[in-house]
Write a protein that holds these residues in place. Structure first.
Motif, PDB file in Angstrom:
ATOM      1  N   ALA A   1      51.361  79.144  66.161  1.00  0.00           N
ATOM      2  CA  ALA A   1      50.448  79.940  65.341  1.00  0.00           C
ATOM      3  C   ALA A   1      51.038  80.304  63.976  1.00  0.00           C
ATOM      4  CB  ALA A   1      49.999  81.200  66.070  1.00  0.00           C
ATOM      5  N   GLU A   2      52.077  79.599  63.572  1.00  0.00           N
ATOM      6  CA  GLU A   2      52.619  79.796  62.237  1.00  0.00           C
ATOM      7  C   GLU A   2      52.695  78.455  61.523  1.00  0.00           C
ATOM      8  OE1 GLU A   2      55.606  83.516  63.377  1.00  0.00           O
ATOM      9  OE2 GLU A   2      56.260  81.917  62.038  1.00  0.00           O
ATOM     10  N   GLY A   3      52.820  78.502  60.210  1.00  0.00           N
ATOM     11  CA  GLY A   3      53.010  77.271  59.465  1.00  0.00           C
ATOM     12  C   GLY A   3      54.452  76.803  59.527  1.00  0.00           C
ATOM     13  N   PRO A   4      54.692  75.533  59.226  1.00  0.00           N
ATOM     14  CA  PRO A   4      56.072  75.030  59.197  1.00  0.00           C
ATOM     15  C   PRO A   4      56.888  75.740  58.119  1.00  0.00           C
ATOM     16  CG  PRO A   4      54.463  73.223  59.149  1.00  0.00           C
ATOM     17  CD  PRO A   4      53.707  74.480  58.919  1.00  0.00           C
TER      18      PRO A   4
ATOM     19  N   PHE B   1      59.950  69.362  62.833  1.00  0.00           N
ATOM     20  CA  PHE B   1      59.409  68.188  62.160  1.00  0.00           C
ATOM     21  C   PHE B   1      60.476  67.590  61.248  1.00  0.00           C
ATOM     22  CE2 PHE B   1      55.078  68.392  63.455  1.00  0.00           C
ATOM     23  CZ  PHE B   1      54.757  69.725  63.598  1.00  0.00           C
TER      24      PHE B   1
ATOM     25  N   PHE C   1      55.634  63.325  57.136  1.00  0.00           N
ATOM     26  CA  PHE C   1      56.124  64.079  58.280  1.00  0.00           C
ATOM     27  C   PHE C   1      56.097  63.240  59.550  1.00  0.00           C
ATOM     28  CE2 PHE C   1      56.505  68.456  56.773  1.00  0.00           C
ATOM     29  CZ  PHE C   1      55.808  68.411  55.580  1.00  0.00           C
ATOM     30  N   GLY C   2      57.090  63.467  60.408  1.00  0.00           N
ATOM     31  CA  GLY C   2      57.065  62.895  61.734  1.00  0.00           C
ATOM     32  C   GLY C   2      56.188  63.729  62.650  1.00  0.00           C
ATOM     33  N   PRO C   3      56.005  63.286  63.900  1.00  0.00           N
ATOM     34  CA  PRO C   3      55.100  63.979  64.828  1.00  0.00           C
ATOM     35  C   PRO C   3      55.674  65.242  65.437  1.00  0.00           C
ATOM     36  CG  PRO C   3      56.024  62.060  65.879  1.00  0.00           C
ATOM     37  CD  PRO C   3      56.478  62.015  64.460  1.00  0.00           C
TER      38      PRO C   3
ATOM     39  N   TYR D   1      48.613  72.423  48.122  1.00  0.00           N
ATOM     40  CA  TYR D   1      48.346  71.272  48.980  1.00  0.00           C
ATOM     41  C   TYR D   1      47.469  71.701  50.161  1.00  0.00           C
ATOM     42  CZ  TYR D   1      52.951  70.246  46.872  1.00  0.00           C
ATOM     43  OH  TYR D   1      54.009  70.099  46.013  1.00  0.00           O
TER      44      TYR D   1
ATOM     45  N   TYR E   1      46.744  70.203  53.979  1.00  0.00           N
ATOM     46  CA  TYR E   1      47.154  69.242  54.991  1.00  0.00           C
ATOM     47  C   TYR E   1      46.258  69.383  56.217  1.00  0.00           C
ATOM     48  CZ  TYR E   1      51.698  68.483  52.673  1.00  0.00           C
ATOM     49  OH  TYR E   1      52.695  68.155  51.785  1.00  0.00           O
TER      50      TYR E   1
ATOM     51  N   GLN F   1      46.663  68.727  60.372  1.00  0.00           N
ATOM     52  CA  GLN F   1      47.588  68.404  61.447  1.00  0.00           C
ATOM     53  C   GLN F   1      46.819  68.230  62.736  1.00  0.00           C
ATOM     54  OE1 GLN F   1      50.666  71.299  62.270  1.00  0.00           O
ATOM     55  NE2 GLN F   1      51.701  69.939  63.676  1.00  0.00           N
TER      56      GLN F   1
ATOM     57  N   GLY G   1      52.379  65.190  62.937  1.00  0.00           N
ATOM     58  CA  GLY G   1      52.832  65.990  61.821  1.00  0.00           C
ATOM     59  C   GLY G   1      51.718  66.208  60.813  1.00  0.00           C
ATOM     60  N   PRO G   2      51.939  67.118  59.870  1.00  0.00           N
ATOM     61  CA  PRO G   2      50.928  67.358  58.829  1.00  0.00           C
ATOM     62  C   PRO G   2      50.711  66.121  57.973  1.00  0.00           C
ATOM     63  CG  PRO G   2      52.560  69.130  58.894  1.00  0.00           C
ATOM     64  CD  PRO G   2      53.086  68.031  59.757  1.00  0.00           C
TER      65      PRO G   2
ATOM     66  N   LEU H   1      48.813  64.890  54.353  1.00  0.00           N
ATOM     67  CA  LEU H   1      48.247  65.426  53.123  1.00  0.00           C
ATOM     68  C   LEU H   1      46.788  64.998  52.936  1.00  0.00           C
ATOM     69  CD1 LEU H   1      49.010  66.940  50.411  1.00  0.00           C
ATOM     70  CD2 LEU H   1      49.177  64.627  49.428  1.00  0.00           C
TER      71      LEU H   1
ATOM     72  N   ARG I   1      46.170  67.340  46.750  1.00  0.00           N
ATOM     73  CA  ARG I   1      47.139  68.151  46.002  1.00  0.00           C
ATOM     74  C   ARG I   1      46.511  68.574  44.673  1.00  0.00           C
ATOM     75  NH1 ARG I   1      51.369  67.043  41.991  1.00  0.00           N
ATOM     76  NH2 ARG I   1      50.995  64.788  42.123  1.00  0.00           N
TER      77      ARG I   1
ATOM     78  N   LEU J   1      46.275  73.129  57.180  1.00  0.00           N
ATOM     79  CA  LEU J   1      47.365  73.885  56.582  1.00  0.00           C
ATOM     80  C   LEU J   1      47.274  73.840  55.063  1.00  0.00           C
ATOM     81  CD1 LEU J   1      50.218  72.432  58.796  1.00  0.00           C
ATOM     82  CD2 LEU J   1      49.576  74.840  58.765  1.00  0.00           C
TER      83      LEU J   1
ATOM     84  N   PHE K   1      54.355  76.884  53.541  1.00  0.00           N
ATOM     85  CA  PHE K   1      53.113  76.691  54.269  1.00  0.00           C
ATOM     86  C   PHE K   1      52.502  78.009  54.709  1.00  0.00           C
ATOM     87  CE2 PHE K   1      52.684  72.130  55.080  1.00  0.00           C
ATOM     88  CZ  PHE K   1      53.916  71.660  54.685  1.00  0.00           C
ATOM     89  N   GLY K   2      51.185  78.027  54.772  1.00  0.00           N
ATOM     90  CA  GLY K   2      50.476  79.126  55.389  1.00  0.00           C
ATOM     91  C   GLY K   2      50.423  78.940  56.899  1.00  0.00           C
ATOM     92  N   GLN K   3      49.797  79.893  57.577  1.00  0.00           N
ATOM     93  CA  GLN K   3      49.749  79.859  59.037  1.00  0.00           C
ATOM     94  C   GLN K   3      48.751  78.837  59.554  1.00  0.00           C
ATOM     95  OE1 GLN K   3      48.986  84.144  59.290  1.00  0.00           O
ATOM     96  NE2 GLN K   3      50.778  84.294  60.614  1.00  0.00           N
TER      97      GLN K   3
END
Lengths: 115, 114
Positions: A41-44, A89, A105-107, B33, B35, B37, B42-43, B45, B48, B91, B105-107
């Motif tokens: 529930a948070e961003g990276p 990630f 990004f990887g998975p 940006y 994104y 997911q 992964g995220p 894009l 931008r 995201l 990044f945001g949540q």
């Protein structure tokens, strides 16, 4: 075709032991690599990075190793703590001065550190 | 200092309905940006922005997705109409410059299309 691969979807490690998260990439143009950490529930959030001119970068308990010939990098966490439990990630870019939107990004690998 | 703020956090809609996501980047960050997911990935894009200009929207499905960043600050991403396959976490991220080591990044907004 995935350009950044993290072949282990999950990893469990005992608290205090070493966690090793692996990442492989296919594009030889990648020159700069990043690791992000994501809690539920948070961003990276940015963790650590390495440029291809180095083979190791260390920041506290976190060390990233780069083997450019093998197109492989790994993140070592020593010692692992329960608060390290998160999704990690791996990401790759053509270069630190390249536009960030070229970051791939990887998975992700979900790490669980068991108390 | 406040981070990247996104709303809503969660959204459940029926397919074919419209939906919009809002993002307020970190103050002073000119680059924004969006994104997407998908589960277990992964995220990726979508678009931008540099200030109010969309400089890379090649990954944005333009038939149903649109975005805007009026006045070069906050941004909105819209899907109309939504499809089942749009279920994902959206995201938003921002950075001071378009290149560099990291973006913040945001949540995220978790969208479920039923």
């Amino acid at each position: 075709d995935q350009q950044v691969k993290q072949n282990s979807p999950s990893l469990s490690v005992q608290e205090g032991r070493i966690s090793i998260l692996n990442c492989d990439y296919t594009n030889s143009m990648f020159d700069y690599f990043l690791w992000y950490k994501k809690y539920p529930a948070e961003g990276p959030t940015f963790l650590i990075s390495i440029s291809s001119i180095k083979d190791k970068n260390e920041d506290g308990r976190f060390t990233v190793f780069l083997n450019k010939s093998a197109k492989h990098l790994s993140l070592h966490i020593v010692p692992s703590q329960p608060g390290d439990s998160a999704v990690y990630f791996c990401a790759a870019s053509p270069g630190v001065k390249t536009s960030y939107d070229k970051v791939i990004f990887g998975p992700g690998t979900s790490l669980s550190v068991i108390p | 200092e406040a981070g990247v703020v996104q709303s809503p956090r969660y959204k459940i809609i029926e397919k074919k309905q419209p939906v919009a996501f809002w993002c307020n980047p970190i103050s002073g960050h000119n680059t924004l940006y969006w994104y997407r997911q998908n589960l277990g990935q992964g995220p990726e894009l979508l678009i931008r922005y540099e200030n109010e200009e969309a400089v890379d929207d090649s990954q944005l499905p333009k038939d149903r997705f649109s975005a805007e960043r009026l006045k070069g600050v906050d941004s909105t991403l819209k899907i109309q109409p939504a499809e089942l396959g749009d279920s994902a976490v959206y995201l938003c991220a921002s950075s001071m410059v378009p290149s560099g080591t990291e973006a913040f990044f945001g949540q995220g907004t978790r969208l479920t299309v039923v």
